[in-house]
Write a protein that holds these residues in place. Structure first.
Motif, PDB file in Angstrom:
ATOM      1  N   ARG A   1       0.845  -1.200   0.000  1.00  0.00           N
ATOM      2  CA  ARG A   1       0.000   0.000   0.000  1.00  0.00           C
ATOM      3  C   ARG A   1       0.880   1.250   0.000  1.00  0.00           C
ATOM      4  O   ARG A   1       1.858   1.330   0.762  1.00  0.00           O
ATOM      5  CB  ARG A   1      -0.864  -0.016   1.268  1.00  0.00           C
ATOM      6  N   LEU A   2       0.520   2.222  -0.834  1.00  0.00           N
ATOM      7  CA  LEU A   2       1.262   3.478  -0.893  1.00  0.00           C
ATOM      8  C   LEU A   2       0.362   4.638  -0.514  1.00  0.00           C
ATOM      9  O   LEU A   2      -0.812   4.671  -0.886  1.00  0.00           O
ATOM     10  CB  LEU A   2       1.776   3.744  -2.318  1.00  0.00           C
ATOM     11  N   HIS A   3       0.918   5.587   0.210  1.00  0.00           N
ATOM     12  CA  HIS A   3       0.236   6.859   0.443  1.00  0.00           C
ATOM     13  C   HIS A   3       1.040   7.907  -0.321  1.00  0.00           C
ATOM     14  O   HIS A   3       2.195   8.158   0.015  1.00  0.00           O
ATOM     15  CB  HIS A   3       0.203   7.196   1.930  1.00  0.00           C
ATOM     16  N   ILE A   4       0.418   8.471  -1.327  1.00  0.00           N
ATOM     17  CA  ILE A   4       1.150   9.415  -2.178  1.00  0.00           C
ATOM     18  C   ILE A   4       0.670  10.832  -1.891  1.00  0.00           C
ATOM     19  O   ILE A   4      -0.527  11.130  -1.991  1.00  0.00           O
ATOM     20  CB  ILE A   4       0.951   9.074  -3.668  1.00  0.00           C
ATOM     21  N   VAL A   5       1.602  11.670  -1.501  1.00  0.00           N
ATOM     22  CA  VAL A   5       1.288  13.079  -1.245  1.00  0.00           C
ATOM     23  C   VAL A   5       2.094  13.902  -2.246  1.00  0.00           C
ATOM     24  O   VAL A   5       3.293  13.665  -2.419  1.00  0.00           O
ATOM     25  CB  VAL A   5       1.706  13.479   0.188  1.00  0.00           C
TER      26      VAL A   5
END
Lengths: 451, 442
Positions: free
Chosen positions: B275-279
Motif C-alpha cells: 500500500r502506498l500513500h502518495i502526497v
C-alpha cells in the motif's frame, strides 16, 4: 512609432515578474550548474562552472545598472565555496560556506530589525527605486521589518535543514535539499514580500495617496483626455468583435500560401465576459478533440494524446498566421494601453491611428498599430509587432454584418505575414449563439468534459 | 456484471440530472457524435537480429451522446491485430497470446453536472499533473508497459472503473475526489517480449518457486482513492494531491518453505503490491513566452527488492520522493524546446537494490524535447532526448510527422537506446528500431 516603454507601474505582478526570476536565478542557478558539472565532468569542472555563472550574473547585473546586491553576495559566497571545494577536493566542503552564509543572512535579517534598519528594505531598493523621503518613513520601517523577520526565520530554518543534509554527506541529497528548500520557498517568500510591501504602502495613511498618485502619473495623467478618448475608441472598436457578454461563435480559418492548396480549420469559440474563452477544435479530423482555454492572460491546451490540459504561451502559433491569442482573445481594451497618435486614410476611410502597448508580457503581441474608422469607430486595419519592434503581420477587418440583434460585427479578419506576403490566413466568423454560458465551461478541469 | 449494472443505474441518475436545467431542443442525431481512427504501425528492429518487430493495425472508435446539458455518455473502444506474431516465430507463445490481438473498452463514462458539482462515473482515465511525458503525479491509472514508454501516454494508461467528482469551491478553486474499486496493476511485458524488463538478479542455491501475480479484480477492501485541490491565482496554477493505492508494480516477497529432509528448503517468490500513500503538489506558470512547471510526489510505504542475503523477506522500505522541474521555451527558427529535470530520491541506502530504474539513492534524469514545423506546420520534426545522469544511459527518439491532409498523417521515426545492461534505457540497447506509422482519422 514605438517609443521606449514607460516606467513600470507599481503592482505586485510587475515587481514580481521583474525581480522574481532574478532571485530564483541567483538562488539556484550556480547550484544546478555545479550539480550538472559534478555529475557529468567532475568536481573541478563543477566548481569552475558554478563560479563562472556567479561571475557572469554579477557582470550582467552591473551592466544592467542595478546595484547587483544579491548577485554580489552570491559571487562572494561562490568564490568562498570555490576556494573551500578546490582546497579540500570535497563536494561536501564546497557547500559548507553557503550554509554558513545562509545562517548569517538569517541572523543579519533579524538583527537588522532589532536595530531598526530592516535589511529587506535594502534588497527592496533593488526591485524598486524608493525616494529618500519614503525610505525615511515609519511605513517603510514597519513593512520591511516584518518582511525581514519572515526572511530571517526562513533562512535560519533552511540553514538547519541544509546542515542536516550536509551531515548525510550525499551530494544528491545536499543538492535536492538545497533546490527544494531554495527556489520554491524563495519564490513564494519573494511573492509574499512584494505583495505585502505594496499592500502595506497602499494602505498606509502616510504614503497610500502618494502611491496612488504615482500610479496615476505613470498611467499618463499628463494627457488624460486624450488617453480616455483613445481607450474609448478601442473599447468601441472591440464591440465590433464581440457580439455579447456571453456567446458561442463558429470560426473557420483558411490558411493560404502561394502554389499550395488552402487548408481550412474550424473552431467553436465560447466567450464569457472579458478575457474568458474556450476554443474547441472542430475540423479537420486530425485536430478534433483539442481545445484551448484562456482565462485572462493564462492559456491551456487540451490534447487528447496527453489526456490533460497543459499550459502554453499565448504567442504560440495556432494555425497558419494565427496565434492562440488571435482566437482566444478579442479584448484589446483589457490587454493594451492605447495612445491616439495620428489620423490616416485607409482605402478612402478616415481613420484614427492608435498605438496599443501591451500591459504585460503575457499577451499575444507586444504592440499593435490600430486603425479605427472615425465614423462609427469600427476596426479597419492592424499591424502586430513583436517586443523587438519587428512587424509580424498585418490584419484587415471587413465584411461587417448584423449577426446578433442590434450588433454589427466584423465577420472577416485577414492576417498577412509581414515578410512573405503570399502567406495569409482568413478568419471567417460565422454562426453566433448568444446565451449565458455556465461558469464551469471556463475551468481547466472541465476541458475534457467539453470535448 | 457489476460495471454494466452500475452503468444502467447511472443512466437513470442521468435522467434526474437532466431535469435540473432548462433544455434546448436537440434532436438525437445531432446529440450523437462518432469519431475514430485507424493506424498502421510498422517497426523494424535494427539489431540481433534485424527484423520486423511490429506490424500492428490499430482501430479506435469513440462516441459521445449528449443526453442534456447536464448529462452525457461516452463510449470508446480500441482493438488491434499485430501481424508480426504470424509473420515471424521469434516470440514465445505466451507473448503471442498477450500481444497479438486485443479489444479493450477504453471509456464508458457517464458525466453528470449539477451546479458546481460534476461527476464522472464509469471506465475512464483520470490524469493529474502539469508536465507532459512523465508520471510523477499521474498516479491514478495503472500503465501498460508492454511497449516500454514509447506509445502516447493516453495509450499507456489503462482505464479503470471509477467515480471522479469535482466541486468548484470558489472561482478557479476546485476540489476533486476519486474513488475506485478497480484495482488493476501495471501491465508488464511477458518473458521473451520485445521490451521485456530485466528482473531482479537473485542468486539462490535453493530451488525457487515464483507464484503468479494476484488477479486484478474489483475489491471494496482494496479500493483506492484520493483527493486533489487545485487553484489558479495570479496565473500560478497549483494543486495538492493525496492518493491511497496499492503499488501498481509488484515487488517479490521472499519466503523460505521448509521441505522434508533431505530436500532443501524452497524459496517462494510472491508478487505483492504494498500500500502506498502518495502526497504531492504541482505548480505551473506562464511567463510569456516561457512556461515553467514543477511536480513533486512523496510515496510513503514504497518497497524495493533487495539482493541482500541477510534480508529475510527480500524487500526493503524506502519512502521515495519524485520531483521534476521543467521549462518550455521558444528558441530560434521557431523551435520549441521543453527541458525537464527529474529526480527520484530514496530515503535510505540504495545498495543491493536491483531495479534498472534506480541508479542509487538519487536517480536523475534530464529530458529535452525539440519541436518545430515547416511548410505551414504540415511537416513537423520532433526529437526527444532523455538521459539518466548517473549512468549515462539514454534514449533518443527523432520523429518526422507529415500532415498529408486533414485526415491522414504519416510519421517516420526511430527509438535508439544506449547504456549498460542494468540501466533503464541500456537494458533495451539491442532494441533500437525505426518506425513508420500512418493514421487515418474520421
Amino acid at each position: 512609432m514605438f517609443e521606449p516603454a514607460r516606467p513600470a507601474i507599481v503592482s505586485v505582478s510587475t515587481l514580481l515578474l521583474g525581480s522574481g526570476p532574478r532571485f530564483a536565478r541567483d538562488a539556484v542557478g550556480p547550484v544546478l550548474v555545479f550539480y550538472a558539472g559534478w555529475k557529468l565532468l567532475g568536481l573541478t569542472a563543477a566548481i569552475v562552472g558554478a563560479t563562472a555563472l556567479a561571475l557572469g550574473i554579477f557582470g550582467w547585473e552591473r551592466r544592467q545598472a542595478r546595484s547587483g546586491l544579491g548577485a554580489a553576495l552570491g559571487l562572494g559566497i561562490a568564490l568562498t565555496q570555490a576556494a573551500a571545494g578546490l582546497a579540500t577536493g570535497s563536494a561536501v566542503a564546497y557547500f559548507l560556506p553557503g550554509v554558513i552564509a545562509n545562517a548569517l543572512y538569517g541572523v543579519g535579517f533579524i538583527v537588522s530589525v532589532l536595530i531598526g534598519r530592516p535589511l529587506a528594505g535594502v534588497f527592496a531598493q533593488e526591485t524598486y527605486p524608493f525616494p529618500p523621503a519614503v525610505k525615511a518613513s515609519l511605513t517603510f520601517r514597519r513593512v520591511f521589518s516584518r518582511v525581514s523577520l519572515a526572511w530571517g526565520v526562513y533562512l535560519l530554518l533552511r540553514s538547519a535543514l541544509r546542515l542536516v543534509a550536509l551531515s548525510w554527506r550525499d551530494v544528491d541529497v545536499i543538492v535536492a535539499v538545497n533546490v527544494l528548500t531554495g527556489m520554491p520557498f524563495t519564490a513564494a517568500l519573494t511573492a509574499w514580500s512584494i505583495w505585502y510591501g505594496v499592500r502595506g504602502f497602499r494602505r498606509s495613511r502616510e504614503w497610500g495617496w502618494a502611491l496612488g498618485l504615482l500610479v496615476t502619473l505613470l498611467l499618463g495623467v499628463a494627457g488624460p483626455a486624450r488617453a480616455d478618448q483613445a481607450a474609448d475608441i478601442v473599447a468601441d472598436a472591440d464591440r465590433f468583435r464581440r457580439p455579447a457578454e456571453s456567446f458561442v461563435w463558429k470560426i473557420s480559418i483558411t490558411s493560404q500560401e502561394a502554389k499550395k492548396a488552402p487548408s481550412v480549420d474550424g473552431f467553436e469559440v465560447f466567450v464569457k465576459g472579458a478575457g474568458r474563452s474556450f476554443v474547441k477544435f472542430v475540423a479537420p479530423p486530425r485536430s478534433v478533440g483539442r481545445s484551448l482555454l484562456a482565462l485572462g492572460r493564462d492559456l491551456w491546451i487540451y490534447l487528447p494524446d496527453a489526456g490533460k490540459p497543459v499550459r502554453i504561451p499565448f504567442s504560440q502559433r495556432l494555425v497558419g498566421q494565427v496565434a492562440n491569442g488571435d482566437i482566444a482573445r478579442a479584448d484589446y481594451t483589457g490587454d493594451y494601453d492605447a495612445t491616439l497618435v495620428v489620423e490616416d486614410l485607409v482605402e478612402g476611410v478616415a481613420c484614427h491611428v492608435l498605438d496599443l502597448k501591451a500591459k504585460t508580457k503575457e499577451v499575444t503581441y507586444a504592440a499593435i498599430k490600430y486603425w479605427v474608422a472615425k465614423d462609427g469607430r469600427r476596426p479597419v486595419k492592424a499591424e502586430f509587432y513583436a517586443a523587438t519592434g519587428t512587424l509580424l503581420k498585418t490584419g484587415t477587418f471587413d465584411t461587417f454584418k448584423e449577426l446578433a440583434p442590434g450588433r454589427v460585427l466584423a465577420t472577416r479578419l485577414t492576417l498577412v505575414d509581414a515578410i512573405r506576403k503570399d502567406k495569409r490566413s482568413v478568419l471567417d466568423y460565422g454562426e453566433i449563439t448568444v446565451r449565458d454560458l455556465p461558469e464551469k465551461y471556463f475551468d481547466k478541469n472541465y476541458m475534457k468534459s467539453l470535448d | 456484471m457489476r460495471p454494466v449494472a452500475a452503468a444502467l443505474a447511472l443512466c437513470c441518475l442521468a435522467a434526474g440530472a437532466a431535469a435540473e436545467e432548462p433544455e434546448r431542443e436537440v434532436d438525437w442525431l445531432s446529440a450523437l457524435r462518432v469519431r475514430g481512427r485507424v493506424a498502421e504501425e510498422f517497426a523494424y528492429r535494427l539489431h540481433d537480429p534485424g527484423d520486423v518487430s511490429k506490424l500492428k493495425t490499430v482501430g479506435w472508435l469513440e462516441s459521445k451522446y449528449t443526453i442534456s446539458q447536464a448529462a452525457s455518455l461516452r463510449v470508446a473502444a480500441r482493438g488491434w491485430y499485430d501481424a508480426v506474431f504470424d509473420a515471424t516465430d521469434r516470440y514465445p507463445a505466451n507473448v503471442v497470446r498477450d500481444q497479438k490481438t486485443e479489444l479493450m473498452l477504453r471509456e464508458a463514462l457517464l458525466t453528470l453536472s449539477h451546479g458546481d458539482l460534476d461527476a464522472r462515473l464509469g471506465r475512464q482515465q483520470i490524469v493529474w499533473g502539469e508536465a507532459i511525458s512523465t508520471f510523477v503525479t499521474d498516479v491514478v491509472n495503472p500503465k501498460d508497459f508492454r511497449e516500454f514508454v514509447l506509445p502516447d501516454f493516453s495509450e499507456l494508461r489503462i482505464p479503470i472503473w471509477a467515480v471522479d467528482a469535482t466541486y468548484r469551491l470558489a472561482p478557479n478553486v476546485t476540489l476533486e475526489g476519486v474513488w475506485t474499486p478497480d484495482t488493476l496493476h501495471n501491465k508488464l511485458p511477458k518473458q521473451g517480449a520485445e521490451f521485456q524488463f530485466a528482473g531482479p538478479e537473485f542468486r539462490f542455491r535453493n530451488p525457487v518457486v515464483r507464484l503468479p501475480d494476484g488477479l486484478d479484480e474489483f475489491s471494496l477492501d482494496r479500493s483506492e482513492g484520493g483527493v486533489r485541490l487545485s487553484a489558479l491565482r495570479n496565473g500560478w496554477d497549483a494543486s495538492l494531491i493525496y492518493y491511497d493505492q496499492a503499488d501498481k508494480t509488484p515487488v517479490l516477497l521472499q519466503r523460505r518453505v521448509r521441505q522434508p529432509a533431505p530436500r532443501p528448503d524452497v524459496i517462494v517468490l510472491e508478487p505483492i503490491h504494498p500500500r502506498l500513500h502518495i502526497v504531492g503538489a504541482t505548480l505551473a506558470k506562464s511567463l510569456e513566452p516561457v512556461v515553467v512547471r514543477s511536480e513533486v510526489a512523496v510515496s510513503v510505504g514504497k518497497r524495493y527488492e533487495t539482493t541482500d542475503p541477510l534480508d529475510r523477506d527480500g524487500l526493503v522500505r524506502r519512502d521515495t520522493i519524485d520531483y521534476l522541474v521543467g521549462v518550455d521555451v521558444p528558441l530560434f527558427w521557431d523551435i520549441d524546446a521543453a527541458l525537464q529535470l527529474s529526480q527520484r530520491l530514496l530515503t535510505g541506502s540504495a545498495s543491493n537494490l536491483t531495479q534498472p530504474g534506480v541508479a542509487g539513492r538519487a536517480t536523475t534524469s534530464l529530458a529535452l524535447r525539440l519541436t518545430t514545423g515547416f511548410l505551414d506546420n504540415t511537416l513537423n520534426p520532433t526529437v526527444l532526448f532523455v538521459v539518466g545522469a548517473e549512468r549515462a544511459d539514454f534514449r533518443v527518439s527523432p520523429r518526422l510527422e507529415w500532415l498529408v491532409s486533414g485526415s491522414v498523417t504519416v510519421a517516420v521515426g526511430a527509438d535508439i537506446f544506449e547504456g549498460s545492461r542494468h540501466t533503464l534505457y541500456g537494458e533495451f540497447d539491442r532494441n533500437d528500431r525505426v518506425t513508420f506509422t500512418t493514421t487515418w482519422r474520421f
